[in-house]
Design a protein around this motif. Structure first.
Motif, PDB file in Angstrom:
ATOM      1  N   PHE A 122     -45.155  56.904 101.358  1.00  0.00           N
ATOM      2  CA  PHE A 122     -44.732  58.299 101.475  1.00  0.00           C
ATOM      3  C   PHE A 122     -44.794  58.799 102.917  1.00  0.00           C
ATOM      4  CE2 PHE A 122     -45.326  58.594  96.830  1.00  0.00           C
ATOM      5  CZ  PHE A 122     -44.164  59.289  96.514  1.00  0.00           C
ATOM      6  N   ARG A 123     -45.718  58.276 103.714  1.00  0.00           N
ATOM      7  CA  ARG A 123     -45.802  58.694 105.110  1.00  0.00           C
ATOM      8  C   ARG A 123     -44.514  58.362 105.862  1.00  0.00           C
ATOM      9  NH1 ARG A 123     -49.754  55.805 106.580  1.00  0.00           N
ATOM     10  NH2 ARG A 123     -51.461  57.238 106.071  1.00  0.00           N
ATOM     11  N   ALA A 124     -43.812  57.341 105.425  1.00  0.00           N
ATOM     12  CA  ALA A 124     -42.589  56.906 106.098  1.00  0.00           C
ATOM     13  C   ALA A 124     -41.349  57.677 105.657  1.00  0.00           C
ATOM     14  CB  ALA A 124     -42.376  55.408 105.834  1.00  0.00           C
ATOM     15  N   LEU A 125     -41.503  58.618 104.712  1.00  0.00           N
ATOM     16  CA  LEU A 125     -40.353  59.343 104.169  1.00  0.00           C
ATOM     17  C   LEU A 125     -40.347  60.794 104.641  1.00  0.00           C
ATOM     18  CD1 LEU A 125     -40.465  57.986 100.514  1.00  0.00           C
ATOM     19  CD2 LEU A 125     -38.801  57.380 102.296  1.00  0.00           C
ATOM     20  N   PRO A 126     -39.164  61.392 104.826  1.00  0.00           N
ATOM     21  CA  PRO A 126     -39.095  62.791 105.256  1.00  0.00           C
ATOM     22  C   PRO A 126     -39.601  63.734 104.158  1.00  0.00           C
ATOM     23  CG  PRO A 126     -36.990  61.666 105.613  1.00  0.00           C
ATOM     24  CD  PRO A 126     -37.822  60.765 104.758  1.00  0.00           C
ATOM     25  N   VAL A 127     -40.378  64.726 104.565  1.00  0.00           N
ATOM     26  CA  VAL A 127     -40.847  65.730 103.615  1.00  0.00           C
ATOM     27  C   VAL A 127     -39.668  66.422 102.939  1.00  0.00           C
ATOM     28  CG1 VAL A 127     -41.965  67.998 103.454  1.00  0.00           C
ATOM     29  CG2 VAL A 127     -43.104  66.117 104.636  1.00  0.00           C
TER      30      VAL A 127
ATOM     31  N   GLY B 236     -42.607  67.442 110.599  1.00  0.00           N
ATOM     32  CA  GLY B 236     -42.133  68.599 111.335  1.00  0.00           C
ATOM     33  C   GLY B 236     -41.559  69.697 110.471  1.00  0.00           C
ATOM     34  N   ASP B 237     -41.151  69.376 109.255  1.00  0.00           N
ATOM     35  CA  ASP B 237     -40.602  70.376 108.340  1.00  0.00           C
ATOM     36  C   ASP B 237     -41.667  71.121 107.558  1.00  0.00           C
ATOM     37  OD1 ASP B 237     -37.924  70.112 108.939  1.00  0.00           O
ATOM     38  OD2 ASP B 237     -37.581  68.529 107.461  1.00  0.00           O
ATOM     39  N   GLY B 238     -42.913  70.625 107.555  1.00  0.00           N
ATOM     40  CA  GLY B 238     -43.977  71.305 106.832  1.00  0.00           C
ATOM     41  C   GLY B 238     -44.704  70.398 105.863  1.00  0.00           C
ATOM     42  N   ILE B 239     -45.187  71.001 104.772  1.00  0.00           N
ATOM     43  CA  ILE B 239     -46.118  70.335 103.863  1.00  0.00           C
ATOM     44  C   ILE B 239     -45.612  70.393 102.431  1.00  0.00           C
ATOM     45  CG2 ILE B 239     -48.438  70.468 102.843  1.00  0.00           C
ATOM     46  CD1 ILE B 239     -48.585  69.587 105.668  1.00  0.00           C
ATOM     47  N   THR B 240     -45.779  69.280 101.703  1.00  0.00           N
ATOM     48  CA  THR B 240     -45.640  69.289 100.256  1.00  0.00           C
ATOM     49  C   THR B 240     -46.768  68.467  99.655  1.00  0.00           C
ATOM     50  OG1 THR B 240     -44.063  69.079  98.418  1.00  0.00           O
ATOM     51  CG2 THR B 240     -44.133  67.266 100.013  1.00  0.00           C
ATOM     52  N   ALA B 241     -46.994  68.645  98.355  1.00  0.00           N
ATOM     53  CA  ALA B 241     -48.081  67.938  97.666  1.00  0.00           C
ATOM     54  C   ALA B 241     -47.694  67.745  96.209  1.00  0.00           C
ATOM     55  CB  ALA B 241     -49.388  68.717  97.774  1.00  0.00           C
ATOM     56  N   PHE B 242     -48.252  66.687  95.607  1.00  0.00           N
ATOM     57  CA  PHE B 242     -47.887  66.373  94.224  1.00  0.00           C
ATOM     58  C   PHE B 242     -48.941  65.450  93.623  1.00  0.00           C
ATOM     59  CE2 PHE B 242     -45.697  63.823  97.349  1.00  0.00           C
ATOM     60  CZ  PHE B 242     -46.020  62.527  96.995  1.00  0.00           C
ATOM     61  N   SER B 243     -48.942  65.389  92.299  1.00  0.00           N
ATOM     62  CA  SER B 243     -49.911  64.569  91.582  1.00  0.00           C
ATOM     63  C   SER B 243     -49.588  63.086  91.736  1.00  0.00           C
ATOM     64  CB  SER B 243     -49.901  64.946  90.102  1.00  0.00           C
ATOM     65  OG  SER B 243     -50.636  63.995  89.348  1.00  0.00           O
ATOM     66  N   PRO B 244     -50.608  62.232  91.857  1.00  0.00           N
ATOM     67  CA  PRO B 244     -50.357  60.789  91.866  1.00  0.00           C
ATOM     68  C   PRO B 244     -49.679  60.297  90.584  1.00  0.00           C
ATOM     69  CG  PRO B 244     -52.589  61.261  92.617  1.00  0.00           C
ATOM     70  CD  PRO B 244     -52.035  62.548  92.086  1.00  0.00           C
ATOM     71  N   ASP B 245     -49.776  61.069  89.509  1.00  0.00           N
ATOM     72  CA  ASP B 245     -49.173  60.664  88.237  1.00  0.00           C
ATOM     73  C   ASP B 245     -47.662  60.510  88.333  1.00  0.00           C
ATOM     74  OD1 ASP B 245     -51.706  60.736  87.155  1.00  0.00           O
ATOM     75  OD2 ASP B 245     -51.436  62.681  86.169  1.00  0.00           O
ATOM     76  N   ILE B 246     -47.026  61.242  89.229  1.00  0.00           N
ATOM     77  CA  ILE B 246     -45.569  61.158  89.354  1.00  0.00           C
ATOM     78  C   ILE B 246     -45.139  60.376  90.592  1.00  0.00           C
ATOM     79  CG2 ILE B 246     -45.308  63.355  88.130  1.00  0.00           C
ATOM     80  CD1 ILE B 246     -44.525  64.601  90.886  1.00  0.00           C
TER      81      ILE B 246
ATOM     82  N   GLY C  19     -44.815  78.816 105.422  1.00  0.00           N
ATOM     83  CA  GLY C  19     -45.471  79.406 106.576  1.00  0.00           C
ATOM     84  C   GLY C  19     -46.399  78.504 107.365  1.00  0.00           C
ATOM     85  N   LEU C  20     -46.515  77.215 106.979  1.00  0.00           N
ATOM     86  CA  LEU C  20     -47.351  76.276 107.732  1.00  0.00           C
ATOM     87  C   LEU C  20     -46.472  75.401 108.609  1.00  0.00           C
ATOM     88  CD1 LEU C  20     -49.215  77.053 105.232  1.00  0.00           C
ATOM     89  CD2 LEU C  20     -50.387  74.908 105.716  1.00  0.00           C
ATOM     90  N   ARG C  21     -46.996  75.040 109.784  1.00  0.00           N
ATOM     91  CA  ARG C  21     -46.261  74.179 110.704  1.00  0.00           C
ATOM     92  C   ARG C  21     -47.244  73.272 111.440  1.00  0.00           C
ATOM     93  NH1 ARG C  21     -46.556  75.917 116.027  1.00  0.00           N
ATOM     94  NH2 ARG C  21     -47.366  78.029 116.380  1.00  0.00           N
ATOM     95  N   PRO C  22     -46.747  72.189 112.028  1.00  0.00           N
ATOM     96  CA  PRO C  22     -47.639  71.290 112.769  1.00  0.00           C
ATOM     97  C   PRO C  22     -48.075  71.887 114.091  1.00  0.00           C
ATOM     98  CG  PRO C  22     -45.371  70.515 112.888  1.00  0.00           C
ATOM     99  CD  PRO C  22     -45.374  71.663 111.931  1.00  0.00           C
ATOM    100  N   PHE C  23     -49.353  71.670 114.435  1.00  0.00           N
ATOM    101  CA  PHE C  23     -49.885  72.074 115.730  1.00  0.00           C
ATOM    102  C   PHE C  23     -50.258  70.866 116.577  1.00  0.00           C
ATOM    103  CE2 PHE C  23     -49.982  76.063 113.610  1.00  0.00           C
ATOM    104  CZ  PHE C  23     -49.948  77.031 114.598  1.00  0.00           C
ATOM    105  N   HIS C  24     -50.011  69.644 116.078  1.00  0.00           N
ATOM    106  CA  HIS C  24     -50.322  68.424 116.812  1.00  0.00           C
ATOM    107  C   HIS C  24     -49.033  67.877 117.441  1.00  0.00           C
ATOM    108  CE1 HIS C  24     -49.030  67.330 112.808  1.00  0.00           C
ATOM    109  NE2 HIS C  24     -48.828  66.083 113.199  1.00  0.00           N
TER     110      HIS C  24
ATOM    111  N   PRO D 118     -46.394  62.042 111.598  1.00  0.00           N
ATOM    112  CA  PRO D 118     -46.373  62.314 110.157  1.00  0.00           C
ATOM    113  C   PRO D 118     -47.753  62.098 109.528  1.00  0.00           C
ATOM    114  CG  PRO D 118     -44.532  60.918 110.790  1.00  0.00           C
ATOM    115  CD  PRO D 118     -45.446  60.981 111.971  1.00  0.00           C
ATOM    116  N   MET D 119     -47.984  62.801 108.433  1.00  0.00           N
ATOM    117  CA  MET D 119     -49.282  62.761 107.748  1.00  0.00           C
ATOM    118  C   MET D 119     -49.085  62.479 106.270  1.00  0.00           C
ATOM    119  SD  MET D 119     -51.862  65.969 107.035  1.00  0.00           S
ATOM    120  CE  MET D 119     -50.729  66.556 105.765  1.00  0.00           C
ATOM    121  N   CYS D 120     -49.986  61.677 105.708  1.00  0.00           N
ATOM    122  CA  CYS D 120     -50.050  61.505 104.260  1.00  0.00           C
ATOM    123  C   CYS D 120     -51.454  61.055 103.894  1.00  0.00           C
ATOM    124  CB  CYS D 120     -49.024  60.481 103.767  1.00  0.00           C
ATOM    125  SG  CYS D 120     -48.897  60.396 101.965  1.00  0.00           S
ATOM    126  N   GLY D 121     -51.997  61.605 102.816  1.00  0.00           N
ATOM    127  CA  GLY D 121     -53.322  61.224 102.374  1.00  0.00           C
ATOM    128  C   GLY D 121     -53.671  61.884 101.057  1.00  0.00           C
ATOM    129  N   THR D 122     -54.900  61.656 100.624  1.00  0.00           N
ATOM    130  CA  THR D 122     -55.425  62.222  99.385  1.00  0.00           C
ATOM    131  C   THR D 122     -56.095  63.561  99.670  1.00  0.00           C
ATOM    132  OG1 THR D 122     -55.872  59.991  98.540  1.00  0.00           O
ATOM    133  CG2 THR D 122     -57.010  61.821  97.466  1.00  0.00           C
TER     134      THR D 122
END
Length: 214
Positions: A21-26, A168-178, A41-46, A50-54
């Motif tokens: 997922f880290r290799a895919l566009p948000v 760069g587009d922001g943040i999304t999140a989802f359950s590992p079940d899907i 309303g969230l944006r990167p400050f670094h 790209p970021m991905c984790g639990t």
């Protein structure tokens, strides 16, 4: 009402899924979540890495980072520290020092529904930090706050153990079940878009993209 709850960690997601997922566009992940799941309303400050984790979640009183300090003592390598600060922009919840501690301990990033400081330093680093705004005023350190509870980040619910992805587009999140089905659909869309762009650059694109177009 906020308490001082400290709940157990949720299981961490398979590292292979995280890397995929880290290799895919948000934006493409979001499209395949019916364009309905994302933090506003969230944006990167670094530096844009790209970021991905639990998700390891924190809910804190506006402008107070006591629970975030406690979370840094509990964070596991690969966790994204997701902080529900109520969208308050009056005081920074973290800065360079707390970001550096999280990076040293192997965290995958910070996501804060609130403000940060030390912007010049954060901007030069590859450690992911997503927030709503920057301000130099520092936080209170009194509590209360909760760890590993459901939180709201920019209008998006994040549960402990969710997969959190940011670019760069922001943040999304989802359950590992899907995650497996979502990964397949997002990869298919990304491949289609790469083909479209190749045709556009070659001057052979004929149009006719589906409803999933950007």
């Amino acid at each position: 009402m906020l308490t001082e709850r400290r709940l157990p960690h949720a299981p961490q997601v398979d590292p292979a899924l995280i890397d995929a997922f880290r290799a895919l566009p948000v934006a493409n992940i979001s499209d395949n979540l019916h364009r309905m799941v994302g933090a506003r309303g969230l944006r990167p400050f670094h530096d844009g890495t790209p970021m991905c984790g639990t998700a390891m979640t924190v809910r804190t009183r506006a402008g107070d980072n006591k629970a975030i300090h406690e979370a840094l003592e509990l964070v596991r390598p690969g966790d994204v520290i997701v902080v529900d600060g109520g969208g308050d922009l009056e005081r920074a919840l973290i800065g360079e020092i707390m970001s550096s501690i999280a990076k040293m301990r192997g965290a995958a990033g910070f996501v804060l529904d609130g403000a940060v400081r030390d912007l010049d330093s954060l901007a030069k680093d590859n450690f992911p930090v997503f927030a709503c705004a920057g301000i130099h005023l520092g936080p209170y350190k009194n509590g209360p706050g909760e760890i590993n509870v459901p939180v709201s980040i920019g209008g998006m619910t994040v549960n402990p153990g969710d997969i959190v992805v940011g670019d760069g587009d922001g943040i999304t999140a989802f359950s590992p079940d899907i995650a497996e089905a979502l990964l397949e659909a997002t990869r298919a869309q990304s491949a289609k878009e790469e083909q479209m762009l190749a045709e556009i650059h070659a001057g052979t694109y004929g149009g006719g993209y589906s409803a999933k177009a950007r």
